[in-house]
Scaffold this active site. Sequence first.
Site, PDB file in Angstrom:
ATOM      1  N   LYS A 204     -82.278  -7.857  -1.381  1.00  0.00           N
ATOM      2  CA  LYS A 204     -82.639  -6.689  -0.969  1.00  0.00           C
ATOM      3  C   LYS A 204     -83.678  -6.814  -1.581  1.00  0.00           C
ATOM      4  CE  LYS A 204     -77.296  -5.954  -1.280  1.00  0.00           C
ATOM      5  NZ  LYS A 204     -76.300  -4.817  -1.713  1.00  0.00           N
ATOM      6  N   ARG A 239     -73.234 -13.143  -4.704  1.00  0.00           N
ATOM      7  CA  ARG A 239     -73.198 -12.865  -2.768  1.00  0.00           C
ATOM      8  C   ARG A 239     -74.152 -13.582  -2.274  1.00  0.00           C
ATOM      9  NH1 ARG A 239     -74.330  -9.762   1.304  1.00  0.00           N
ATOM     10  NH2 ARG A 239     -72.939  -9.968   2.806  1.00  0.00           N
TER      11      ARG A 239
HETATM   12  N1  PMM Z   1     -74.133  -5.992   0.650  1.00  0.00           N
HETATM   13  C1  PMM Z   1     -73.948  -6.342   1.413  1.00  0.00           C
HETATM   14  C2  PMM Z   1     -73.047  -6.241   1.878  1.00  0.00           C
HETATM   15  N2  PMM Z   1     -71.935  -6.331   1.995  1.00  0.00           N
HETATM   16  N3  PMM Z   1     -70.476  -6.875  -0.370  1.00  0.00           N
HETATM   17  C3  PMM Z   1     -70.600  -6.948  -1.690  1.00  0.00           C
HETATM   18  N4  PMM Z   1     -69.090  -6.895  -1.701  1.00  0.00           N
HETATM   19  N5  PMM Z   1     -71.146  -6.661  -2.123  1.00  0.00           N
HETATM   20  C4  PMM Z   1     -72.517  -6.327  -1.884  1.00  0.00           C
HETATM   21  O1  PMM Z   1     -73.756  -6.106  -3.001  1.00  0.00           O
HETATM   22  C5  PMM Z   1     -72.830  -6.134  -0.020  1.00  0.00           C
HETATM   23  C6  PMM Z   1     -72.140  -6.701   0.562  1.00  0.00           C
HETATM   24  C7  PMM Z   1     -75.257  -5.893   2.427  1.00  0.00           C
HETATM   25  O2  PMM Z   1     -76.216  -7.030   2.200  1.00  0.00           O
HETATM   26  P1  PMM Z   1     -76.612  -8.123   3.465  1.00  0.00           P
HETATM   27  O3  PMM Z   1     -76.636  -7.272   4.868  1.00  0.00           O
HETATM   28  O4  PMM Z   1     -77.205  -9.625   3.300  1.00  0.00           O
HETATM   29  O5  PMM Z   1     -75.364  -8.897   4.113  1.00  0.00           O
END
Ligand code: PMM
Length: 261
Positions: A204, A239
Site C-alpha cells: 500500500k 492479506r
Molecule cells: N485491501 C484491499 C482490498 N481488499 N480486504 C481487506 N479485508 N483488507 C484490506 O486491507 C483490503 C481488502 C486493497 O488492496 P488490493 O488492491 O491490493 O487488493
Amino acid sequence: MGVLNVTPDSFSDGGRYLDRRDAVAHGVELHRRGADMIDVGGESTRPGARRVDADEEIARVVPVIRALVAEGVPVSVDTMRAAVAAAALDAGATIVNDVSGGLADHEMAKVVAAAGVPYVLMHWRGHSTEMDALACYDDVVVDVRSELLQRVEAALAAGVEESSIVLDPGLGFAKLGDHNWQLLQRLDELVELGFPVLVGASRKRFLGTLLGDRPPDGREDATAAVSALAAFNGAWGVRVHDVDRSLDAVAVAGAWRRGHG
Ligand code: PMM
C-alpha cells in the site's frame, strides 16, 4: 490470505490476472506456497476507482472461484455486494471479505448469516471516489474501533454468529498515511475487542511513502515487516500479494512470541 485480483485496474496487480487461466494458476501457486486461503476480488478499490456492475463482477470472480475450489483451494470472496457474495458462496467460497463492513449493501449480512460462513468486516467510510475526503478523525484508533463495533452490532442483528466475525482496520481506506501507522502502532486496541483481526498493508501507498515514494513492486520487504509485527502484536491474519516473504515473517514472529522455534 493471498490476494488474487481479477480486475483490470487494481493498484498493484491490476490486469495481471484478467486471463482466467493465469488467475487460477496464480491462486493455486499462492496456496501451494502456503497461503491458507485465496482472496478473490473482481472490483478494484484503489482510490478513485470506478465501480463495475454486479454482473461484470460475478462474471470475473465466479469461474475463478469455481476452478480454485475444484483444485482444493480455500477461497474468500472480496466483495461489497450481496449478490456477488451469494454467487461466490454458491461457487464454493467459504469466507466473505467485505471491505465496506456491510455498509455498501445492507443485504450482505443476511447472505452471510444464511450461509453461516466467516465474515470479514473492514473499516470503511465510503466508496473509492470519495474516501480520501472522508479521512477525518478525532482519534483514528478510537473512531475506527467504535465504527467497527457498530458494524458488528449490525451483523449480529442480521443473524451473523459472533464467532464468525473477523475485524480489519482497513488500512488505506479513508486513511491518510499516519492514520495507518497509528492503527498499526495501537493494533492491540483492536485485538482486545476479542475478534480475530486481519491486516491488509500489502504494497500500500503508505509503505511507498515511508520508503521515499517507492513504487508498489518495491514494497515487498516493508510488507513482510508489517506482517511480522502484526503477527507479533496479535493479528489473526495478513492479506498479502507475496505469500513467501510474509510466511517467513510470521514464522519468525510466532517463534519470537513463544520463545521457541
Ligand atoms: N485491501 C484491499 C482490498 N481488499 N480486504 C481487506 N479485508 N483488507 C484490506 O486491507 C483490503 C481488502 C486493497 O488492496 P488490493 O488492491 O491490493 O487488493
